[in-house]
Design a protein around this motif. Structure first.
Motif, PDB file in Angstrom:
ATOM      1  N   ASP A  95       0.821  -1.207   0.000  1.00 19.98           N
ATOM      2  CA  ASP A  95       0.000   0.000   0.000  1.00 19.98           C
ATOM      3  C   ASP A  95       0.858   1.262   0.000  1.00 19.98           C
ATOM      4  O   ASP A  95       0.558   2.238  -0.695  1.00 19.98           O
ATOM      5  CB  ASP A  95      -0.976  -0.001   1.178  1.00 19.98           C
ATOM      6  CG  ASP A  95      -0.296  -0.133   2.529  1.00 19.98           C
ATOM      7  OD1 ASP A  95       0.813  -0.718   2.619  1.00 19.98           O
ATOM      8  OD2 ASP A  95      -0.874   0.343   3.529  1.00 19.98           O
ATOM      9  N   LEU A  98       2.456   1.617  -3.451  1.00 18.77           N
ATOM     10  CA  LEU A  98       1.454   2.142  -4.386  1.00 18.77           C
ATOM     11  C   LEU A  98       1.310   3.658  -4.235  1.00 18.77           C
ATOM     12  O   LEU A  98       1.252   4.379  -5.232  1.00 18.77           O
ATOM     13  CB  LEU A  98       0.122   1.442  -4.162  1.00 18.77           C
ATOM     14  CG  LEU A  98      -1.019   1.855  -5.080  1.00 18.77           C
ATOM     15  CD1 LEU A  98      -0.683   1.561  -6.543  1.00 18.77           C
ATOM     16  CD2 LEU A  98      -2.303   1.134  -4.678  1.00 18.77           C
ATOM     17  N   GLU A  99       1.276   4.152  -3.025  1.00 19.03           N
ATOM     18  CA  GLU A  99       1.187   5.602  -2.792  1.00 19.03           C
ATOM     19  C   GLU A  99       2.392   6.324  -3.388  1.00 19.03           C
ATOM     20  O   GLU A  99       2.254   7.385  -3.998  1.00 19.03           O
ATOM     21  CB  GLU A  99       1.053   5.909  -1.297  1.00 19.03           C
ATOM     22  CG  GLU A  99      -0.250   5.442  -0.683  1.00 19.03           C
ATOM     23  CD  GLU A  99      -1.481   6.166  -1.199  1.00 19.03           C
ATOM     24  OE1 GLU A  99      -1.378   7.317  -1.680  1.00 19.03           O
ATOM     25  OE2 GLU A  99      -2.574   5.572  -1.125  1.00 19.03           O
ATOM     26  N   ASP A 153      -9.121  -7.936  -4.176  1.00 23.74           N
ATOM     27  CA  ASP A 153      -8.397  -7.248  -3.093  1.00 23.74           C
ATOM     28  C   ASP A 153      -7.825  -5.928  -3.590  1.00 23.74           C
ATOM     29  O   ASP A 153      -7.918  -4.896  -2.915  1.00 23.74           O
ATOM     30  CB  ASP A 153      -7.229  -8.100  -2.576  1.00 23.74           C
ATOM     31  CG  ASP A 153      -7.655  -9.287  -1.757  1.00 23.74           C
ATOM     32  OD1 ASP A 153      -8.691  -9.207  -1.071  1.00 23.74           O
ATOM     33  OD2 ASP A 153      -6.935 -10.300  -1.792  1.00 23.74           O
ATOM     34  N   PHE A 154      -7.210  -5.966  -4.766  1.00 27.11           N
ATOM     35  CA  PHE A 154      -6.575  -4.768  -5.311  1.00 27.11           C
ATOM     36  C   PHE A 154      -7.617  -3.709  -5.638  1.00 27.11           C
ATOM     37  O   PHE A 154      -7.429  -2.529  -5.331  1.00 27.11           O
ATOM     38  CB  PHE A 154      -5.747  -5.132  -6.547  1.00 27.11           C
ATOM     39  CG  PHE A 154      -4.842  -4.023  -7.005  1.00 27.11           C
ATOM     40  CD1 PHE A 154      -3.744  -3.647  -6.253  1.00 27.11           C
ATOM     41  CD2 PHE A 154      -5.092  -3.355  -8.197  1.00 27.11           C
ATOM     42  CE1 PHE A 154      -2.911  -2.618  -6.674  1.00 27.11           C
ATOM     43  CE2 PHE A 154      -4.268  -2.336  -8.628  1.00 27.11           C
ATOM     44  CZ  PHE A 154      -3.163  -1.970  -7.870  1.00 27.11           C
ATOM     45  N   LEU A 157      -8.638  -2.015  -2.464  1.00 27.36           N
ATOM     46  CA  LEU A 157      -7.621  -1.056  -2.007  1.00 27.36           C
ATOM     47  C   LEU A 157      -7.707   0.245  -2.795  1.00 27.36           C
ATOM     48  O   LEU A 157      -7.645   1.339  -2.225  1.00 27.36           O
ATOM     49  CB  LEU A 157      -6.223  -1.672  -2.133  1.00 27.36           C
ATOM     50  CG  LEU A 157      -5.049  -0.738  -1.798  1.00 27.36           C
ATOM     51  CD1 LEU A 157      -5.086  -0.301  -0.336  1.00 27.36           C
ATOM     52  CD2 LEU A 157      -3.724  -1.424  -2.131  1.00 27.36           C
ATOM     53  N   GLU A 160     -10.753   2.171  -1.616  1.00 26.96           N
ATOM     54  CA  GLU A 160     -10.503   2.696  -0.271  1.00 26.96           C
ATOM     55  C   GLU A 160      -9.608   3.928  -0.301  1.00 26.96           C
ATOM     56  O   GLU A 160      -9.814   4.873   0.458  1.00 26.96           O
ATOM     57  CB  GLU A 160      -9.846   1.590   0.561  1.00 26.96           C
ATOM     58  CG  GLU A 160      -9.342   1.993   1.915  1.00 26.96           C
ATOM     59  CD  GLU A 160      -8.558   0.859   2.553  1.00 26.96           C
ATOM     60  OE1 GLU A 160      -7.390   1.083   2.936  1.00 26.96           O
ATOM     61  OE2 GLU A 160      -9.103  -0.267   2.651  1.00 26.96           O
ATOM     62  N   ARG A 161      -8.622   3.945  -1.206  1.00 27.22           N
ATOM     63  CA  ARG A 161      -7.656   5.043  -1.290  1.00 27.22           C
ATOM     64  C   ARG A 161      -8.073   6.140  -2.269  1.00 27.22           C
ATOM     65  O   ARG A 161      -7.357   7.116  -2.440  1.00 27.22           O
ATOM     66  CB  ARG A 161      -6.276   4.507  -1.690  1.00 27.22           C
ATOM     67  CG  ARG A 161      -5.698   3.489  -0.731  1.00 27.22           C
ATOM     68  CD  ARG A 161      -5.302   4.134   0.582  1.00 27.22           C
ATOM     69  NE  ARG A 161      -4.938   3.175   1.591  1.00 27.22           N
ATOM     70  CZ  ARG A 161      -3.696   2.835   1.912  1.00 27.22           C
ATOM     71  NH1 ARG A 161      -2.690   3.402   1.298  1.00 27.22           N
ATOM     72  NH2 ARG A 161      -3.480   1.952   2.850  1.00 27.22           N
TER      73      ARG A 161
END
Length: 195
Positions: A95, A98-99, A153-154, A157, A160-161
């Motif tokens: 995570d 990814l950011e 799952d991805f 995420l 969510e972000r």
């Protein structure tokens, strides 16, 4: 030499003349193709010293580094694309990585093996063991994969972000497959993302 299917998708969708950072670039296969066919200014970050040497021998600009620790040193928006192919699942903090991708690049490509593919599920259900397949060819104790991510799952995420999906491609073997039931039918996924 033809590119691995996920790399071919990425190469086909990178704009000519772009600035690219390929994180986990391996021996530089994608970078060389982008440089030679699209005039891309490609830079690479790779953990394995032998792969770094191979990439540099191809005339590529690659440094040895770790996605988990070294991406923080790159300035914001310094590349048009940050690419992470078949590396997300090997990082300690996917995570956070990814950011960083979305901070460093205006766009980010992420590809990964889908651990919810039906063959993986069947291997666990019927054999009770982690699968060894053509695309996941290493036994559980020798694999670099430490986070077993699925397409769903991805996607969760990303939602969510608040990350925008600009494109998504799903691969079964060497062929593209439909987004419908991709979590079950796709062996690999490629996402093009932006903030």
């Amino acid at each position: 030499m033809s590119l691995r299917p996920d790399l071919a998708v990425i190469a086909a969708n990178v704009a000519p003349g772009s600035r690219v950072l390929d994180i986990g670039c391996g021996d530089g296969e994608l970078m060389a193709a982008l440089r030679d066919k699209k005039g891309v200014d490609a830079r690479g970050l790779e953990l394995d010293a032998d792969d770094v040497a191979s990439a540099v021998a191809r005339g590529l600009s690659v440094v040895q580094g770790d996605a988990d620790t070294d991406l923080a040193d790159y300035p914001d928006n310094s590349f048009d694309y940050a690419i992470l192919s078949q590396t997300l699942q090997t990082t300690r903090a996917p995570d956070v990585v990814l950011e960083h991708l979305l901070r460093i690049g205006r766009h980010a490509f992420v590809s990964f093996p889908n651990f919810a593919h039906w063959r993986v599920r069947a291997s666990l259900l019927w054999g009770g063991r982690m699968p060894v397949t053509r695309l996941l060819p290493v036994a559980w104790y020798a694999t670099p994969n430490i986070h077993h991510v699925t397409i769903d799952d991805f996607r969760a995420l990303l939602k969510e972000r608040g990350i925008t999906v600009e494109g998504a491609w799903f691969l079964s073997g060497d062929q593209r497959t439909s987004a419908t039931m991709a979590n079950l039918l796709a062996e690999h996924a490629v996402f093009l993302l932006r903030r």
